[in-house]
Structures are given as structure tokens and as C-alpha cells.
Enzyme design. Structure first.
Site, short mmCIF file in Angstrom:
data_model
loop_
_atom_site.label_atom_id
_atom_site.label_comp_id
_atom_site.label_asym_id
_atom_site.label_seq_id
_atom_site.Cartn_x
_atom_site.Cartn_y
_atom_site.Cartn_z
N GLY A 59 0.81 -1.22 0.00
CA GLY A 59 0.00 0.00 0.00
C GLY A 59 0.84 1.27 0.00
O GLY A 59 2.03 1.23 -0.32
N LEU B 205 0.39 3.61 -2.16
CA LEU B 205 0.73 3.38 -3.57
C LEU B 205 1.26 4.64 -4.25
O LEU B 205 0.83 5.76 -3.95
CB LEU B 205 -0.50 2.86 -4.31
CG LEU B 205 -1.09 1.57 -3.74
CD1 LEU B 205 -2.33 1.16 -4.53
CD2 LEU B 205 -0.07 0.44 -3.73
N HIS C 64 4.06 1.44 -8.18
CA HIS C 64 3.06 0.38 -8.03
C HIS C 64 2.08 0.39 -9.22
O HIS C 64 1.70 -0.66 -9.73
CB HIS C 64 2.24 0.60 -6.75
CG HIS C 64 3.01 0.54 -5.47
ND1 HIS C 64 3.21 1.63 -4.67
CD2 HIS C 64 3.62 -0.51 -4.85
CE1 HIS C 64 3.91 1.27 -3.59
NE2 HIS C 64 4.17 -0.01 -3.67
N GLN D 201 14.69 -9.05 -3.68
CA GLN D 201 13.37 -9.66 -3.46
C GLN D 201 12.91 -10.38 -4.73
O GLN D 201 12.41 -11.50 -4.69
CB GLN D 201 12.38 -8.56 -3.07
CG GLN D 201 10.93 -9.00 -3.05
CD GLN D 201 10.05 -7.89 -2.50
OE1 GLN D 201 10.01 -7.65 -1.31
NE2 GLN D 201 9.32 -7.20 -3.37
N SER E 272 7.45 4.05 -1.07
CA SER E 272 6.49 4.52 -0.05
C SER E 272 7.23 5.19 1.09
O SER E 272 6.65 6.00 1.82
CB SER E 272 5.68 3.33 0.49
OG SER E 272 5.05 2.66 -0.58
P1 AMP Z 1 5.94 -2.46 -1.66
O1 AMP Z 1 4.59 -1.89 -1.53
O2 AMP Z 1 7.04 -1.51 -1.34
O3 AMP Z 1 6.09 -3.79 -0.96
O4 AMP Z 1 6.14 -2.77 -3.20
C1 AMP Z 1 5.21 -3.56 -3.90
C2 AMP Z 1 5.77 -3.86 -5.27
O5 AMP Z 1 6.00 -2.63 -5.97
C3 AMP Z 1 7.11 -4.59 -5.22
O6 AMP Z 1 7.15 -5.57 -6.27
C4 AMP Z 1 8.09 -3.48 -5.47
O7 AMP Z 1 9.30 -3.93 -6.04
C5 AMP Z 1 7.33 -2.63 -6.45
N1 AMP Z 1 7.85 -1.27 -6.47
C6 AMP Z 1 8.06 -0.45 -5.40
N2 AMP Z 1 8.61 0.71 -5.81
C7 AMP Z 1 8.75 0.63 -7.16
C8 AMP Z 1 9.26 1.51 -8.18
N3 AMP Z 1 9.76 2.71 -7.87
N4 AMP Z 1 9.24 1.09 -9.46
C9 AMP Z 1 8.76 -0.15 -9.77
N5 AMP Z 1 8.25 -1.01 -8.87
C10 AMP Z 1 8.27 -0.65 -7.59
#
Ligand code: AMP
Length: 287
Positions: A38, A40, A44, A160, A193
């Protein structure tokens, strides 16, 4: 529980999710899945776009997973803005939001932990013991629930991504793991985030993270192949900007994340730093 507005279904329990997934399957739709915590942002939403482009129906999950936060980390203060998230997902064309509480994912009596080792103890795993066990466990539960054809993960969290690809391969899970390039702010900072935690001064300083990695990549493009020299280029730029708490800067194999002294196949330079009290990570491919 199920509620429906503007075509996006919000599902909070396992049975409702399973029923919705079964319904989509019986209608012949392919499923894409985007797991998130979240708060977002455009990164995301880019994953949602990719899922929509490659599958018929997109499920996004929002779950701030307690088991991937260590003691003293930001679980309690992690940003939670469900109304805004739901609005963005509706605008982004998400079909179903899975929004479980902790007891739904970890019901009483839950005993299983998924470990991907030694990958999970390296790099960020050194600074955050148990973090990737929490990630691997929750992603396994979520992938088994959603049973998507494709699941989309950001390359921003490169370790990850590699760990999840490994666990899906090792456990013969029937889902394609797709890596999506990092979305950045105009000045290069990888969207996260956690960026909202930064003070104005720290936000300015944080641009040196991507600038350092980009300088290393430029040197790589110009022919530099020694990992140590590329790491030093990135480090110097960060230190000059006042980033002193560098947890690691490391050049690794892009496919295995094993260390590389000399880059002779596809590489990646990864870093984790603390800026103020905020831990930020970033990486760039060297290929
Ligand atoms: P999170 O909410 O931080 O757990 O991220 C959820 C998904 O969004 C994960 O697969 C992250 O790698 C991806 N994500 C987070 N930030 C970015 C970004 N700046 N660009 C692309 N994907 C992202």
C-alpha cells in the site's frame, strides 16, 4: 466480505478471494497479480499497467506484512492510506483488491516459514535478519491464494525479485514471475512509499543514491569492468552528498546475485543506505 464500486471488487477474506478467482477462471480470464504494502505511488501503478497489458484480470493485494519487519523497524509507522490507495487502484483499472487483515494471512496456529538461503541472508538480509523469510512466506501464501498466471514484481527490490523467482522455481509453483523496471522521480530517486519520511534536506541528499549508481553505470558503459572501481565511483558520489551510512554498495551477477570481481556477464550494482532515519535501496543493471 465483498463490496463492489466502480467495477473494482474489494475482498477481505480468503474464501471471497477464492470464489472471485474461481469465477474469473470459469469465465476463461487469465489473472495477473501485484502484491504491495500500500501507500501506492506511480511505481506500483506501473506494475498494475503491466499486469493489465499482459493478463485479462488484475488482482492487487495490500498487506503490511508484520513478519518482514524487524524489531525497531517501521511496521507501526508504515504509511497506511487505504482510501487514497483504493482511489488510485480504481483509476488504474485494477479489477480486484485483496485487503486482508493480519489474522486472515496468519490465522491462529500458523507455523510455516519459507526460507530461501543463502540468498535471503545476503545484502539486505545481513542488515535485516529474517526480512526475506517474512517476504518469502507471505508471497507464498498470496501466490497460492490468487493462483495468478503472472505475478508482477518491481526490479527496484532486486534481491526480493531474485528470491521470489528462486522460490517459485524451487517449489514448482505454477506462476510466471515478471520483473518490472524501476519508476523514478524526475531527479532520479527511485519511487518508494518510504520517501515520504524524508525531510526536505534528506530528500535533496537522496538524489545522490541514483546519481552514484548512474555514474557507475556510465563508467561500465565506457568499459570499466572492475567491480571494486565501480563501487568506489558510486560511493564517492554518495559520500560527497553527505550520505555516510552506506550499508552496502555491491556489484553482483544479475542472475544469481553472487559477487563478481570482474563483470564478465550481466551484472547489477545494488545499494542500501540510511538517509536520516530512513533506509533506502536502489540498484541499476550493468548490461
Ligand atoms: P511495496 O509496496 O514496497 O512492498 O512494493 C510492492 C511492489 O511494488 C514490489 O514488487 C516493489 O518492487 C514494487 N515497487 C516499489 N517501488 C517501485 C518503483 N519505484 N518502481 C517499480 N516497482 C516498484
Amino acid at each position: 466480505m465483498q463490496s463492489e464500486e466502480n467495477d473494482m471488487v474489494i475482498l477481505t477474506d480468503r474464501n471471497a478471494l477464492r470464489a472471485w478467482v474461481a469465477q474469473q477462471r470459469s469465465s476463461g480470464h487469465t489473472l495477473g497479480f501485484v502484491p504491495t504494502m500500500g501507500a501506492l505511488h506511480a511505481g506500483h501503478l506501473h506494475l498494475v499497467d503491466q499486469s493489465r497489458a499482459h493478463t485479462d484480470r488484475t488482482v492487487v493485494s495490500i498487506f503490511v506484512n508484520p513478519t518482514q519487519f524487524g524489531p525497531g523497524e517501521d511496521f507501526d509507522r508504515y504509511p497506511r492510506i487505504p482510501d487514497q490507495d483504493q482511489r488510485l487502484l480504481r483509476q488504474g483499472g485494477c479489477h480486484a483488491l485483496f485487503y486482508p487483515d493480519v489474522a486472515t494471512i496468519y490465522p491462529e496456529g500458523f507455523q510455516t516459514t519459507v526460507r530461501v538461503e543463502p540468498l535471503g541472508s545476503d545484502l539486505c538480509g545481513r542488515e535485516r535478519p529474517g526480512h526475506f523469510q517474512g517476504v518469502a512466506t507471505v508471497v507464498t501464501v498470496l501466490l497460492n491464494l490468487v493462483k495468478a498466471d503472472k505475478a508482477f514484481f518491481g526490479l527496484k527490490d532486486y534481491q526480493q525479485f531474485v528470491i521470489i523467482r528462486q522460490l517459485v522455481r524451487d517449489l514448482s509453483m505454477d506462476v510466471a514471475i515478471e520483473g518490472v523496471p524501476t519508476v523514478r522521480e524526475e531527479d532520479g530517486l527511485a519511487m518508494s512509499s518510504r520517501n515520504r519520511y524524508l525531510s526536505i534536506e534528506d530528500r535533496r541528499r537522496a538524489t545522490a543514491i541514483s546519481a552514484g549508481l548512474a555514474a557507475a553505470r556510465t563508467a561500465f558503459m565506457a568499459g570499466e569492468r572492475e567491480a571494486g572501481r565501480l563501487e568506489a565511483i558510486a560511493r564517492r558520489i554518495m559520500v560527497e552528498a553527505g550520505i555516510h551510512r552506506i550499508q552496502y554498495i555491491s556489484v553482483r551477477s544479475a542472475s544469481t546475485l553472487l559477487p563478481m570481481k570482474t563483470i564478465d556477464s550481466e551484472g547489477v550494482i545494488l545499494t542500501a543506505v540510511k538517509v536520516g532515519s530512513t533506509r533506502l535501496i536502489d540498484n541499476m543493471l550493468l548490461m
